[in-house]
Motif scaffolding. Structure first.
Motif, PDB file in Angstrom:
ATOM      1  N   ALA A   1       8.582  14.280  12.549  1.00 25.97           N
ATOM      2  CA  ALA A   1       9.725  13.373  12.570  1.00 25.97           C
ATOM      3  C   ALA A   1       9.270  12.070  13.215  1.00 25.97           C
ATOM      4  N   ILE A   2       9.994  10.997  12.943  1.00 27.72           N
ATOM      5  CA  ILE A   2       9.648   9.682  13.487  1.00 27.72           C
ATOM      6  C   ILE A   2      10.460   9.458  14.763  1.00 27.72           C
ATOM      7  N   ALA A   3       9.754   9.282  15.876  1.00 24.30           N
ATOM      8  CA  ALA A   3      10.423   9.021  17.146  1.00 24.30           C
ATOM      9  C   ALA A   3      10.729   7.542  17.313  1.00 24.30           C
TER      10      ALA A   3
ATOM     11  N   HIS B   1       3.869  -2.672  15.006  1.00 22.15           N
ATOM     12  CA  HIS B   1       2.518  -2.382  15.491  1.00 22.15           C
ATOM     13  C   HIS B   1       2.316  -0.943  15.946  1.00 22.15           C
ATOM     14  N   GLU B   2       3.372  -0.132  16.038  1.00 22.27           N
ATOM     15  CA  GLU B   2       3.229   1.229  16.535  1.00 22.27           C
ATOM     16  C   GLU B   2       4.115   2.193  15.750  1.00 22.27           C
ATOM     17  N   LEU B   3       3.612   3.426  15.604  1.00 25.10           N
ATOM     18  CA  LEU B   3       4.353   4.518  14.984  1.00 25.10           C
ATOM     19  C   LEU B   3       4.262   5.716  15.916  1.00 25.10           C
ATOM     20  N   TRP B   4       5.412   6.155  16.424  1.00 25.87           N
ATOM     21  CA  TRP B   4       5.463   7.321  17.315  1.00 25.87           C
ATOM     22  C   TRP B   4       5.988   8.513  16.526  1.00 25.87           C
ATOM     23  N   LEU B   5       5.226   9.612  16.519  1.00 26.45           N
ATOM     24  CA  LEU B   5       5.595  10.825  15.800  1.00 26.45           C
ATOM     25  C   LEU B   5       5.986  11.917  16.791  1.00 26.45           C
ATOM     26  N   ARG B   6       6.881  12.789  16.355  1.00 27.06           N
ATOM     27  CA  ARG B   6       7.361  13.837  17.241  1.00 27.06           C
ATOM     28  C   ARG B   6       7.620  15.118  16.456  1.00 27.06           C
ATOM     29  N   GLY B   7       7.817  16.223  17.180  1.00 26.61           N
ATOM     30  CA  GLY B   7       8.249  17.480  16.595  1.00 26.61           C
ATOM     31  C   GLY B   7       9.712  17.719  16.887  1.00 26.61           C
ATOM     32  N   THR B   8      10.193  18.900  16.537  1.00 28.09           N
ATOM     33  CA  THR B   8      11.608  19.209  16.725  1.00 28.09           C
ATOM     34  C   THR B   8      11.929  19.647  18.150  1.00 28.09           C
TER      35      THR B   8
ATOM     36  N   ALA C   1      12.300  19.573  22.177  1.00 24.07           N
ATOM     37  CA  ALA C   1      12.524  18.548  23.191  1.00 24.07           C
ATOM     38  C   ALA C   1      11.232  18.316  23.971  1.00 24.07           C
ATOM     39  N   GLY C   2      11.042  17.089  24.446  1.00 22.38           N
ATOM     40  CA  GLY C   2       9.845  16.779  25.228  1.00 22.38           C
ATOM     41  C   GLY C   2       9.272  15.440  24.853  1.00 22.38           C
ATOM     42  N   SER C   3       7.954  15.327  24.941  1.00 18.54           N
ATOM     43  CA  SER C   3       7.288  14.059  24.646  1.00 18.54           C
ATOM     44  C   SER C   3       6.957  13.966  23.162  1.00 18.54           C
ATOM     45  N   PRO C   4       6.635  12.765  22.667  1.00 17.58           N
ATOM     46  CA  PRO C   4       6.148  12.643  21.294  1.00 17.58           C
ATOM     47  C   PRO C   4       4.834  13.403  21.116  1.00 17.58           C
ATOM     48  N   CYS C   5       4.441  13.639  19.866  1.00 16.35           N
ATOM     49  CA  CYS C   5       3.172  14.308  19.546  1.00 16.35           C
ATOM     50  C   CYS C   5       2.015  13.337  19.391  1.00 16.35           C
TER      51      CYS C   5
END
Length: 382
Positions: free
Chosen positions: A67-69, A74-81, A83-87
């Motif tokens: 998922a997109i956080a 200039h930046e792309l932050w990706l994450r999982g489902t 809770a917590g920090s981005p991946c």
């Protein structure tokens, strides 16, 4: 009379045979942990990359199941489902390259204590939710961050595991199973694997500085007396079980990123997500199978920039009281079942880049000498 467990072959079981490895350490071998580490990191927070095309990176990320956080120019932050920090964070750059890992401190005071111990400055970081970090370098020269995030990302809806019927229990009746052909929804970042020419110094740095502990060592056939050449390393959260490895290090001619792994719900999520990726023309590197060290179900893929990423599920969880296992390194020993390991996964396909790495490593002052190199080549073909 105390009970001594016996294996099927008739001999007594050692703690390693009964738990996770047929061999333990011999007298005088590496203990796999530091006596008094500076801090004990709680987990891997995220990985940092540079890539020239963020749009292409986002397409693959969504297809792989991230998922997109957050997204800026200039930046792309990706994450999982979970809770917590981005991946992962991908920053726009001139070339595709791995910048380094960020580990999560258990407490904000750990960041301050680590910074004071190494003489570095704690700085604010521009991460979704905010946070503080200290920047370090491991002995291989790889940048490493230790971070504490101010506000964790909230949980997102995830894939539910399928209800399975077994030979002794029918949990699903009058209901069919049809897992949808869709991306495997990433739950979280699991681990990163790094290659280094200075294996022992780099291993000791992660144990001494970040308080990590070894789950399993691998050694080369006929060279055990020279020490291990690979370590699967976990975080130390005391009696709380954690992933078998959050970091894996292995000796080799290169330096830096090998692959990273992302947890999904179950085997069906791995398989259906793999079909989805294959239909879109992505390259599978190796899979599907089940590993030996860590026991994960695995499936490895290449992104458009040739970085290797893994979907995994059902990995081992160890608490701090389990001592390291020891096993010989071999290509055939990488999986309990699955297709034969590929040259792409092993990185053994000859190329000008690989040859330059080997020649540079053999000329430099490091742990890769001709005997070690021949041992690694033998292991990767056995």
């Amino acid at each position: 009379m105390s009970h001594i467990p016996v294996n099927k072959g008739g001999g007594p079981l050692t703690p390693h045979q009964d738990l996770h490895s047929e061999q333990g350490a011999l007298r005088g071998e590496h203990p796999g942990r530091a006596r008094n580490p500076v801090i004990k990191v709680a987990d891997l927070a995220w990985l940092e990359f540079e890539k020239p095309d963020l749009d292409r990176a986002e397409v693959f990320a969504r297809d792989f199941g991230f998922a997109i956080a957050a997204r800026t120019e200039h930046e792309l932050w990706l994450r999982g489902t979970f809770a917590g920090s981005p991946c992962m964070v991908i920053r726009r750059g001139h070339a595709s390259r791995f910048l380094g890992p960020a580990f999560r401190a258990a407490e904000r005071t750990d960041v301050d204590r680590l910074a004071a111990a190494v003489g570095h400055t704690v700085r604010d970081i521009d991460v979704p939710g905010g946070g503080r970090s200290v920047a370090l370098f491991d002995p291989s020269g790889l940048p490493v961050r230790v971070v504490h995030c101010a506000e964790p990302l909230p949980e997102l809806p995830g894939q539910q595991p399928l209800i399975l019927n077994t030979g002794i229990e029918g949990r699903r009746t009058n209901t069919i199973q049809r897992p949808p052909r869709e991306p495997s929804r990433i739950q979280r970042l699991g681990h990163v694997v790094l290659e280094t020419r200075s294996f022992t110094r780099t291993l000791d740095w992660y144990l001494d500085t970040l308080g990590m502990i070894v789950s399993d060592f691998l050694f080369l056939d006929g060279q055990r007396d020279r020490g291990p050449t690979m370590a699967f390393i976990r975080c130390d959260q005391g009696s709380t079980p954690v992933d078998h490895h959050t970091l894996a290090l292995h000796l080799g001619p290169g330096t830096g990123y090998v692959h990273s792994a992302y947890q999904v719900t179950d085997l069906d999520a791995i398989a259906a997500g793999g079909e989805y990726l294959a239909e879109r023309g992505y390259q599978r590197s190796w899979g599907i199978g089940r590993h030996i060290q860590g026991s994960q179900l695995f499936d490895y893929w290449r992104d458009p920039d040739r970085f290797m990423l893994e979907h995994f599920a059902d990995g081992d969880l160890f608490s701090c009281d389990l001592e390291p296992g020891w096993a010989p390194m071999s290509a055939s020993g990488l999986a309990q079942w699955g297709p034969p390991v590929t040259r792409d996964f092993l990185g053994t396909s000859p190329s000008p880049v690989k040859l330059r790495e080997v020649m540079t490593a053999l000329r430099d002052d490091n742990e890769l000498d001709p005997a070690r190199l021949l041992g690694l080549m033998k292991a990767m073909s056995s």
